[in-house]
Design a protein around this motif. Structure first.
Motif, PDB file in Angstrom:
ATOM      1  N   ALA A  37       0.841  -1.207   0.000  1.00 32.72           N
ATOM      2  CA  ALA A  37       0.000   0.000   0.000  1.00 32.72           C
ATOM      3  C   ALA A  37       0.871   1.249   0.000  1.00 32.72           C
ATOM      4  CB  ALA A  37      -0.934  -0.007   1.202  1.00 32.72           C
ATOM      5  N   GLU A  38       1.933   1.240   0.790  1.00 34.55           N
ATOM      6  CA  GLU A  38       2.843   2.394   0.834  1.00 34.55           C
ATOM      7  C   GLU A  38       3.579   2.568  -0.492  1.00 34.55           C
ATOM      8  OE1 GLU A  38       6.659   4.115   3.424  1.00 34.55           O
ATOM      9  OE2 GLU A  38       5.581   2.310   4.095  1.00 34.55           O
ATOM     10  N   LEU A  39       4.081   1.467  -1.031  1.00 31.03           N
ATOM     11  CA  LEU A  39       4.816   1.552  -2.294  1.00 31.03           C
ATOM     12  C   LEU A  39       3.901   1.942  -3.459  1.00 31.03           C
ATOM     13  CD1 LEU A  39       7.377  -1.393  -2.238  1.00 31.03           C
ATOM     14  CD2 LEU A  39       7.879   1.037  -2.449  1.00 31.03           C
ATOM     15  N   TYR A  40       2.635   1.539  -3.389  1.00 33.61           N
ATOM     16  CA  TYR A  40       1.701   1.909  -4.456  1.00 33.61           C
ATOM     17  C   TYR A  40       1.509   3.422  -4.504  1.00 33.61           C
ATOM     18  CZ  TYR A  40      -2.583   2.090  -7.252  1.00 33.61           C
ATOM     19  OH  TYR A  40      -3.519   2.374  -8.214  1.00 33.61           O
ATOM     20  N   GLN A  41       1.445   4.057  -3.342  1.00 32.33           N
ATOM     21  CA  GLN A  41       1.349   5.513  -3.307  1.00 32.33           C
ATOM     22  C   GLN A  41       2.584   6.154  -3.927  1.00 32.33           C
ATOM     23  OE1 GLN A  41      -1.481   7.088  -2.444  1.00 32.33           O
ATOM     24  NE2 GLN A  41      -2.295   5.015  -2.160  1.00 32.33           N
ATOM     25  N   ALA A  42       3.756   5.606  -3.618  1.00 34.86           N
ATOM     26  CA  ALA A  42       4.993   6.135  -4.206  1.00 34.86           C
ATOM     27  C   ALA A  42       5.020   5.913  -5.714  1.00 34.86           C
ATOM     28  CB  ALA A  42       6.201   5.465  -3.541  1.00 34.86           C
ATOM     29  N   PHE A  43       4.571   4.724  -6.151  1.00 38.11           N
ATOM     30  CA  PHE A  43       4.519   4.415  -7.582  1.00 38.11           C
ATOM     31  C   PHE A  43       3.610   5.399  -8.311  1.00 38.11           C
ATOM     32  CE2 PHE A  43       2.498   2.316 -11.195  1.00 38.11           C
ATOM     33  CZ  PHE A  43       3.551   1.688 -11.835  1.00 38.11           C
ATOM     34  N   SER A  44       2.434   5.667  -7.746  1.00 40.46           N
ATOM     35  CA  SER A  44       1.466   6.550  -8.392  1.00 40.46           C
ATOM     36  C   SER A  44       1.974   7.983  -8.485  1.00 40.46           C
ATOM     37  CB  SER A  44       0.134   6.520  -7.620  1.00 40.46           C
ATOM     38  OG  SER A  44      -0.402   5.206  -7.598  1.00 40.46           O
ATOM     39  N   ALA A  45       2.809   8.399  -7.523  1.00 43.68           N
ATOM     40  CA  ALA A  45       3.337   9.769  -7.526  1.00 43.68           C
ATOM     41  C   ALA A  45       4.568   9.927  -8.402  1.00 43.68           C
ATOM     42  CB  ALA A  45       3.675  10.182  -6.090  1.00 43.68           C
ATOM     43  N   LEU A  46       5.243   8.830  -8.722  1.00 42.08           N
ATOM     44  CA  LEU A  46       6.546   8.926  -9.386  1.00 42.08           C
ATOM     45  C   LEU A  46       6.441   9.403 -10.828  1.00 42.08           C
ATOM     46  CD1 LEU A  46       9.565   8.568  -9.154  1.00 42.08           C
ATOM     47  CD2 LEU A  46       9.285   6.127  -9.645  1.00 42.08           C
ATOM     48  N   TYR A  47       5.472   8.905 -11.569  1.00 41.84           N
ATOM     49  CA  TYR A  47       5.359   9.338 -12.972  1.00 41.84           C
ATOM     50  C   TYR A  47       5.076  10.831 -13.099  1.00 41.84           C
ATOM     51  CZ  TYR A  47       3.210  10.269 -17.485  1.00 41.84           C
ATOM     52  OH  TYR A  47       2.867  10.841 -18.680  1.00 41.84           O
ATOM     53  N   PRO A  48       4.070  11.385 -12.392  1.00 43.06           N
ATOM     54  CA  PRO A  48       3.859  12.828 -12.512  1.00 43.06           C
ATOM     55  C   PRO A  48       5.091  13.645 -12.118  1.00 43.06           C
ATOM     56  CG  PRO A  48       1.981  11.805 -11.433  1.00 43.06           C
ATOM     57  CD  PRO A  48       3.041  10.750 -11.536  1.00 43.06           C
ATOM     58  N   ALA A  49       5.868  13.144 -11.145  1.00 40.34           N
ATOM     59  CA  ALA A  49       7.045  13.886 -10.680  1.00 40.34           C
ATOM     60  C   ALA A  49       8.201  13.844 -11.675  1.00 40.34           C
ATOM     61  CB  ALA A  49       7.493  13.328  -9.330  1.00 40.34           C
ATOM     62  N   THR A  50       8.225  12.838 -12.558  1.00 36.94           N
ATOM     63  CA  THR A  50       9.370  12.667 -13.467  1.00 36.94           C
ATOM     64  C   THR A  50       8.988  12.800 -14.934  1.00 36.94           C
ATOM     65  OG1 THR A  50       9.024  10.260 -13.450  1.00 36.94           O
ATOM     66  CG2 THR A  50      10.592  11.154 -11.854  1.00 36.94           C
ATOM     67  N   LYS A  51       7.732  13.109 -15.220  1.00 43.08           N
ATOM     68  CA  LYS A  51       7.235  13.134 -16.596  1.00 43.08           C
ATOM     69  C   LYS A  51       8.057  14.057 -17.497  1.00 43.08           C
ATOM     70  CE  LYS A  51       3.052  14.392 -19.189  1.00 43.08           C
ATOM     71  NZ  LYS A  51       1.618  14.812 -19.052  1.00 43.08           N
ATOM     72  N   GLU A  52       8.312  15.270 -17.063  1.00 45.15           N
ATOM     73  CA  GLU A  52       9.027  16.224 -17.914  1.00 45.15           C
ATOM     74  C   GLU A  52      10.459  15.755 -18.188  1.00 45.15           C
ATOM     75  OE1 GLU A  52       7.604  18.626 -19.554  1.00 45.15           O
ATOM     76  OE2 GLU A  52       5.740  17.936 -18.603  1.00 45.15           O
ATOM     77  N   THR A  53      11.095  15.189 -17.185  1.00 47.24           N
ATOM     78  CA  THR A  53      12.451  14.667 -17.392  1.00 47.24           C
ATOM     79  C   THR A  53      12.429  13.499 -18.366  1.00 47.24           C
ATOM     80  OG1 THR A  53      13.062  15.328 -15.152  1.00 47.24           O
ATOM     81  CG2 THR A  53      14.469  13.695 -16.242  1.00 47.24           C
ATOM     82  N   MET A  54      11.444  12.622 -18.242  1.00 47.98           N
ATOM     83  CA  MET A  54      11.302  11.517 -19.191  1.00 47.98           C
ATOM     84  C   MET A  54      11.201  12.038 -20.616  1.00 47.98           C
ATOM     85  SD  MET A  54       8.519   8.957 -17.490  1.00 47.98           S
ATOM     86  CE  MET A  54       8.747   8.144 -15.917  1.00 47.98           C
ATOM     87  N   HIS A  55      10.352  13.047 -20.828  1.00 54.69           N
ATOM     88  CA  HIS A  55      10.138  13.573 -22.176  1.00 54.69           C
ATOM     89  C   HIS A  55      11.407  14.232 -22.722  1.00 54.69           C
ATOM     90  CE1 HIS A  55       5.471  13.799 -21.657  1.00 54.69           C
ATOM     91  NE2 HIS A  55       5.951  12.578 -21.576  1.00 54.69           N
ATOM     92  N   GLN A  56      12.145  14.886 -21.855  1.00 57.02           N
ATOM     93  CA  GLN A  56      13.408  15.482 -22.271  1.00 57.02           C
ATOM     94  C   GLN A  56      14.397  14.402 -22.742  1.00 57.02           C
ATOM     95  OE1 GLN A  56      15.425  17.591 -19.148  1.00 57.02           O
ATOM     96  NE2 GLN A  56      17.120  18.256 -20.439  1.00 57.02           N
ATOM     97  N   LEU A  57      14.471  13.333 -21.986  1.00 53.42           N
ATOM     98  CA  LEU A  57      15.386  12.241 -22.357  1.00 53.42           C
ATOM     99  C   LEU A  57      14.910  11.535 -23.631  1.00 53.42           C
ATOM    100  CD1 LEU A  57      16.038  10.787 -18.788  1.00 53.42           C
ATOM    101  CD2 LEU A  57      17.542  12.263 -20.146  1.00 53.42           C
ATOM    102  N   THR A  58      13.595  11.417 -23.792  1.00 49.89           N
ATOM    103  CA  THR A  58      13.061  10.798 -25.012  1.00 49.89           C
ATOM    104  C   THR A  58      13.464  11.605 -26.244  1.00 49.89           C
ATOM    105  OG1 THR A  58      11.206   9.890 -23.787  1.00 49.89           O
ATOM    106  CG2 THR A  58      10.972  10.018 -26.161  1.00 49.89           C
ATOM    107  N   ARG A  59      13.415  12.929 -26.142  1.00 48.18           N
ATOM    108  CA  ARG A  59      13.840  13.760 -27.269  1.00 48.18           C
ATOM    109  C   ARG A  59      15.294  13.528 -27.612  1.00 48.18           C
ATOM    110  NH1 ARG A  59      10.294  17.393 -24.602  1.00 48.18           N
ATOM    111  NH2 ARG A  59      12.001  18.366 -23.463  1.00 48.18           N
ATOM    112  N   LEU A  60      16.126  13.350 -26.590  1.00 51.52           N
ATOM    113  CA  LEU A  60      17.545  13.084 -26.832  1.00 51.52           C
ATOM    114  C   LEU A  60      17.724  11.719 -27.499  1.00 51.52           C
ATOM    115  CD1 LEU A  60      19.138  14.377 -23.497  1.00 51.52           C
ATOM    116  CD2 LEU A  60      19.302  15.434 -25.754  1.00 51.52           C
ATOM    117  N   GLN A  61      16.906  10.743 -27.101  1.00 50.85           N
ATOM    118  CA  GLN A  61      16.998   9.414 -27.696  1.00 50.85           C
ATOM    119  C   GLN A  61      16.634   9.443 -29.170  1.00 50.85           C
ATOM    120  OE1 GLN A  61      14.399   7.205 -25.140  1.00 50.85           O
ATOM    121  NE2 GLN A  61      15.869   7.126 -23.448  1.00 50.85           N
ATOM    122  N   LYS A  62      15.696  10.313 -29.524  1.00 53.48           N
ATOM    123  CA  LYS A  62      15.281  10.390 -30.929  1.00 53.48           C
ATOM    124  C   LYS A  62      16.324  11.074 -31.798  1.00 53.48           C
ATOM    125  CE  LYS A  62      10.298  10.227 -30.124  1.00 53.48           C
ATOM    126  NZ  LYS A  62       9.000  10.943 -30.241  1.00 53.48           N
TER     127      LYS A  62
END
Length: 489
Positions: A464-489
């Protein structure tokens, strides 16, 4: 007997089944998906799919003397196969939601047709799973191929054409070919087809268990299937697998552990949720809610390769020795973007919490747990949209890992019934062939449950605790993910 063949992402499986559901013989051929560019997933429909149909059919029928009453083929989907008038593919087939090339076209079609109109008529938002944007991508990037196209197929309907000469699409696959099919009228949307596919003819719509034609003499010579054998339409593999497992009544829900994780819940009436896919079912005039991730078995296979290809048995043993929660290690399984629940083709895999104390057993368990957290998000959406799933049936190759199914039950809180027969979609294909030919009753169900996996209450608090962390992690890292995806392309 009945011949069922399923063409999956990692292999094709054929099975011969008797009228009472006994498996008489089975055969498997492995293959590898082509990834010519990041975000592209393709197969050669002629040299892989059609060739493997021939190989599997010949091998199985050469070993049998029983009369063959019917044939049915399913496959990963929805895919995009474009051919000329003679059913010759004009380019490699573009796969289902794992192929993310058409992001720009999704935006275009939302603007042209209207995102709300698409959702209301098609039961879901446009995503990488949708076929329409991929057709538009073809028109934009390979106009000479688009101009030469005379038929638009998915995987199973392409094989039907090769076997029978018929140009069809089953209702279920059509209902995933957004924004081309209206779920309320069970028919193509002519104006959307014209906007996207122009003057390419629309295939005839049939239900997955309908006989659509008979094996031609030419196909018989290539496959060993007797000429004149009835061919049933078939459908997308996940629904064929659900059918094989007896997931056919409202509230029945299938969780498929395959190359991706797929969930199908049968509905009592029309329901839609912006994070899920409403589709038709296999049986006539039924409806289902569905969801699919972009990785599952592909992620565990990647981890195994990363670790130097030890056996899965060894990795599972090591992961089983690690406590629930992997000692504070958390993994987002977005290694190929993600479909449900975030619909973000530019999301990327994330591993957080690493220390020098973590070993490969921790990472492998964290992979299982990350996939399970994604499954919990989907199950929560299902409960919000329709009703809490009444019966959860686990299918697919991943069910061979008792650790994985246990982790999913622990994380989601749902018991899972595991069928005795795990060959999957090809078994469902054989049942569709038996029903379609009238050899068995429409309501016939061959599924038998082997055992039930029940949640371990001792793991509830940490997950239950880890699920809360999992659910919060994507919104917190979304912009960084997209930045790295652009570099990969």
């Amino acid at each position: 007997m009945f011949l069922g063949i399923d063409i999956g992402t990692g292999s094709s499986k054929g099975v011969l089944v008797s009228r009472d559901g006994r498996i008489l013989d089975r055969e498997t051929v492995e293959h590898t998906v082509s990834t010519p560019q990041p975000g592209w997933y393709e197969f050669d429909a002629e040299l892989v799919w059609w060739a493997e149909i021939q190989q599997l059919s010949k091998a199985l029928l050469a070993r049998s003397t029983e009369p063959l009453e019917g044939v049915c083929v399913s496959g990963m989907g929805p895919c995009l196969v474009v051919t000329d008038e003679a059913f010759r593919p004009l380019r490699p087939a573009i796969l289902y939601g794992v192929d993310s090339r058409a992001g720009q076209e999704i935006g275009e079609l939302n603007q042209e047709i209207g995102a709300q109109s698409i959702f209301e008529r098609c039961g879901k938002q446009l995503s990488t799973q949708s076929v329409g944007p991929k057709i538009r991508w073809l028109a934009h990037h390979q106009p000479e191929v688009f101009a030469a196209t005379r038929h638009i197929f998915s995987l199973n309907s392409f094989i039907v054409a090769k076997l029978t000469g018929e140009y069809i699409q089953d209702h279920h696959t059509a209902s995933q070919s957004d924004p081309l099919y209206d779920l309320h009228s069970n028919d193509w949307i002519p104006e959307n087809w014209a906007t996207i596919a122009g003057d390419i003819p629309r295939p005839r719509l049939v239900w997955p268990t309908e006989i659509v034609g008979k094996v031609t003499a030419k196909a018989a010579a290539l496959t060993g299937i007797p000429a004149g054998t009835p061919v049933v339409a078939g459908t997308v593999d996940a629904w064929a697998e659900a059918f094989s497992a007896g997931v056919r009544q409202p509230g029945d829900t299938m969780l498929m552990y395959g190359s991706t994780l797929f969930v199908v819940q049968m509905l009592a009436g029309y329901q839609a949720h912006e994070k899920l896919w409403t589709t038709t079912g296999v049986d006539r005039e039924t409806l289902s809610l569905a969801a699919g991730t972009s990785t599952s078995g592909t992620l565990t296979s990647w981890l195994r390769q990363l670790f130097g290809n030890p056996s899965f048995e060894k990795l599972i043993t090591e992961a089983s020795a690690i406590p629930a929660g992997s000692n504070g290690l958390l993994l987002l399984p977005y290694f190929a973007g993600e479909r449900t629940p975030i619909f973000d083709a530019e999301a990327r895999g994330t591993i957080i919490g690493l220390t020098t104390a973590h070993q490969r057993g921790h990472l492998f368990r964290a992979g299982y747990e990350g996939i399970a957290f994604g499954a919990r998000q989907i199950m929560d959406f299902l409960a919000q949209s329709a009703e809490r799933p009444q019966r959860l049936v686990a299918v697919g190759g991943g069910t061979q890992s008792a650790l994985w199914t246990q982790i999913v039950s622990d994380v989601t809180g749902y018991p899972q019934e595991v069928p005795a027969e795990t060959i999957g979609a090809s078994y469902g294909d054989a049942l569709m062939a038996a029903i379609g030919t009238g050899s068995v009753e429409v309501g016939t169900d061959w599924a038998e449950i082997s055992h039930t996996v029940r949640p371990n209450p001792e793991h509830q608090e940490i997950y239950a605790e880890l699920y809360q962390a999992f659910s919060a992690l994507y919104p917190a890292t979304k912009e960084t993910m997209h930045q790295l995806t652009r570099l990969q392309k």
